[in-house]
Every structure is written in C-alpha cells, then in structure tokens.
Design a protein around this motif. Sequence first.
Motif, PDB file in Angstrom:
ATOM      1  N   ASP A   9       0.865  -1.181   0.000  1.00  0.00           N
ATOM      2  CA  ASP A   9       0.000   0.000   0.000  1.00  0.00           C
ATOM      3  C   ASP A   9       0.899   1.227   0.000  1.00  0.00           C
ATOM      4  OD1 ASP A   9      -1.780   2.214   1.071  1.00  0.00           O
ATOM      5  OD2 ASP A   9      -3.211   0.560   1.047  1.00  0.00           O
ATOM      6  N   ARG A  15      -0.355   0.491   5.591  1.00  0.00           N
ATOM      7  CA  ARG A  15       0.517  -0.675   5.402  1.00  0.00           C
ATOM      8  C   ARG A  15       0.980  -1.244   6.736  1.00  0.00           C
ATOM      9  NH1 ARG A  15       3.986   1.883   2.181  1.00  0.00           N
ATOM     10  NH2 ARG A  15       5.718   1.990   3.637  1.00  0.00           N
ATOM     11  N   ASP A  55      -3.029  -2.842  -2.554  1.00  0.00           N
ATOM     12  CA  ASP A  55      -3.851  -1.656  -2.803  1.00  0.00           C
ATOM     13  C   ASP A  55      -4.126  -1.552  -4.298  1.00  0.00           C
ATOM     14  OD1 ASP A  55      -5.154   0.733  -2.647  1.00  0.00           O
ATOM     15  OD2 ASP A  55      -3.377   1.936  -2.221  1.00  0.00           O
ATOM     16  N   MET A  58      -2.269   2.751  -6.728  1.00  0.00           N
ATOM     17  CA  MET A  58      -0.948   3.155  -6.266  1.00  0.00           C
ATOM     18  C   MET A  58      -0.227   3.879  -7.385  1.00  0.00           C
ATOM     19  SD  MET A  58       0.435  -0.064  -3.972  1.00  0.00           S
ATOM     20  CE  MET A  58       0.128  -1.296  -5.247  1.00  0.00           C
ATOM     21  N   GLY A  63      -2.214  -1.442  -8.755  1.00  0.00           N
ATOM     22  CA  GLY A  63      -2.512  -2.765  -8.230  1.00  0.00           C
ATOM     23  C   GLY A  63      -2.982  -3.750  -9.280  1.00  0.00           C
ATOM     24  N   LEU A  81      -7.217  -4.291  -2.035  1.00  0.00           N
ATOM     25  CA  LEU A  81      -7.695  -3.351  -1.028  1.00  0.00           C
ATOM     26  C   LEU A  81      -8.082  -2.041  -1.705  1.00  0.00           C
ATOM     27  CD1 LEU A  81      -4.815  -3.905   1.534  1.00  0.00           C
ATOM     28  CD2 LEU A  81      -7.162  -4.714   1.800  1.00  0.00           C
ATOM     29  N   THR A  82      -9.200  -1.459  -1.296  1.00  0.00           N
ATOM     30  CA  THR A  82      -9.607  -0.176  -1.849  1.00  0.00           C
ATOM     31  C   THR A  82     -10.388   0.624  -0.819  1.00  0.00           C
ATOM     32  OG1 THR A  82     -10.778   0.930  -3.658  1.00  0.00           O
ATOM     33  CG2 THR A  82     -11.753  -1.090  -2.795  1.00  0.00           C
ATOM     34  N   THR A  83     -10.441   1.920  -1.019  1.00  0.00           N
ATOM     35  CA  THR A  83     -11.181   2.809  -0.132  1.00  0.00           C
ATOM     36  C   THR A  83     -12.656   2.834  -0.490  1.00  0.00           C
ATOM     37  OG1 THR A  83      -9.212   4.210  -0.005  1.00  0.00           O
ATOM     38  CG2 THR A  83     -11.257   5.170   0.789  1.00  0.00           C
ATOM     39  N   LYS A 104     -10.729  -0.877   2.775  1.00  0.00           N
ATOM     40  CA  LYS A 104      -9.655  -0.571   3.720  1.00  0.00           C
ATOM     41  C   LYS A 104     -10.156  -0.358   5.142  1.00  0.00           C
ATOM     42  CE  LYS A 104      -6.143   1.304   0.636  1.00  0.00           C
ATOM     43  NZ  LYS A 104      -5.271   2.459   0.334  1.00  0.00           N
TER      44      LYS A 104
END
Length: 237
Positions: A9, A15, A55, A58, A63, A81-83, A104
């Motif tokens: 990440d 991270r 992630d 990036m 990713g 992983l994502t927001t 996340k």
Amino acid sequence: MSIRVVVADDQELVRSGFSMILDAQPDIEVVAEAGDGAEAVAEVGRHAPDVLLLDIRMPGMDGIEAARRVCAESDCRVVMLTTFDLDEYVYEALYAGASGFLLKDVRRDDLVHAVRVVAGGESLLAPSVTRRLVADVIRLRRAARAPEPSGPSERLAALTTRETETLRLLARGLSNAEIAATLVVSEHTVKTHVSNVLSKLHLRDRVQAVICAYEAGLVVAGEVADGGVGGEPPSRD
C-alpha cells in the motif's frame, strides 16, 4: 506452518497497521511490505508468500498490473484493497486473477479471516460489495456489447448438468454447505463439482467462476445472495 503475507500500500500508516494486525496472529507472518506495485511484484518474487494484500490504486505500477503479474508468475493469491465500496477498477483486478476484494476500513477480525480463507484456496469478496460488484458491473459491461443469446454461453457446454447447476448456485453466493443442502449431496461432492468447473473452464478460483457465470448469462443481476462469494472458511474434508 504460518501463512506468509506481503502487504502493499502506498500509505505507510495503512501498510504498517495491516502488518501489525496480521503479524499478531499465531498462524500468519508478514514477510515484507511494499509501497507500490513494482515493489510488490519484486517482494513476491523474493519471498514467495502465500497471500499478497494489494492496494488497487498506487502510483507507478498500479494494483491491477501488479496483480496480473503476480498471478501469472506465481502461486501467490492476491487480495485487493480499496477505499471505495464500488471501484471501477475492481472488475479488472479480479479478471487479472485476484482472489479477494476488501475495503480498507475492514474490521480486524474480517481482515484476518480473509487472509486465512484466501490462503486456504477459497475466494472472498466483502459482503457489502458482492452484489453490486459482480452483478452491476458485469451487467453494464454486457450491455455495452452486442446482444447475446438468451441461453447460457457455449463456453459452458463442457459442463455436466450437475456442474452447471453447481456453478449457478456458486454464482448466487451460496457456500459449499448451502449448495450441498440445495442439491441434496455431500459437501465433498460439491467440492468435486466446483473443482471440475474450475478445471473445465480454465478458471483460477470461485470469483472468476462467478464472473464467468454472469458473462455467460447463467445468472442475472439480483440473484447474488447477501453472504458474498466464498466467505466461509474452507472445510477440511
């Protein structure tokens, strides 16, 4: 034997936070961290981990490209992983070979559970995004193309009737136990059917099987169950 994990990440706090949570588990070891996609690919090559937490957004190599390379060049399984609870890049990441997708803000226990599930050979999508991610995104992509036949794709012709039904139930989000109950067979038989489906259709895991089922028209938007895909820990029989 510990599950070996690489965490990638570009945000150091994210991270290190994930690394601390995972390293605190008796059966999980974080063997490396990475700040971008290229570094993640390099660390996977260096340490041969079981799982890569990656992630999706990036700088430099993102990713998606990192997942594509890792899945093509190793047996490491990737959890994205994502927001965002519906990221326009998630579909491409799963098609690249990722076996899981988490937000996340995932809870500590769910993060640990996801790593164990994916390391055990299953696939996992955050329940909050399963229906929208699989159903809506694929529906939009199919709508952008020419109309397809109303029946399932010829790609599924290699499957037996029972394997096709297993794929249909899998794509609706049912667990192995639920599929077994629906078909009135043992979980061991369901596992055999799932394995045959993946092998015959040349798919990496259950997530890609779900995508295949939607693209082939075997299931339609709205049929996915609330529980997600492969969200239960794999049984041991």
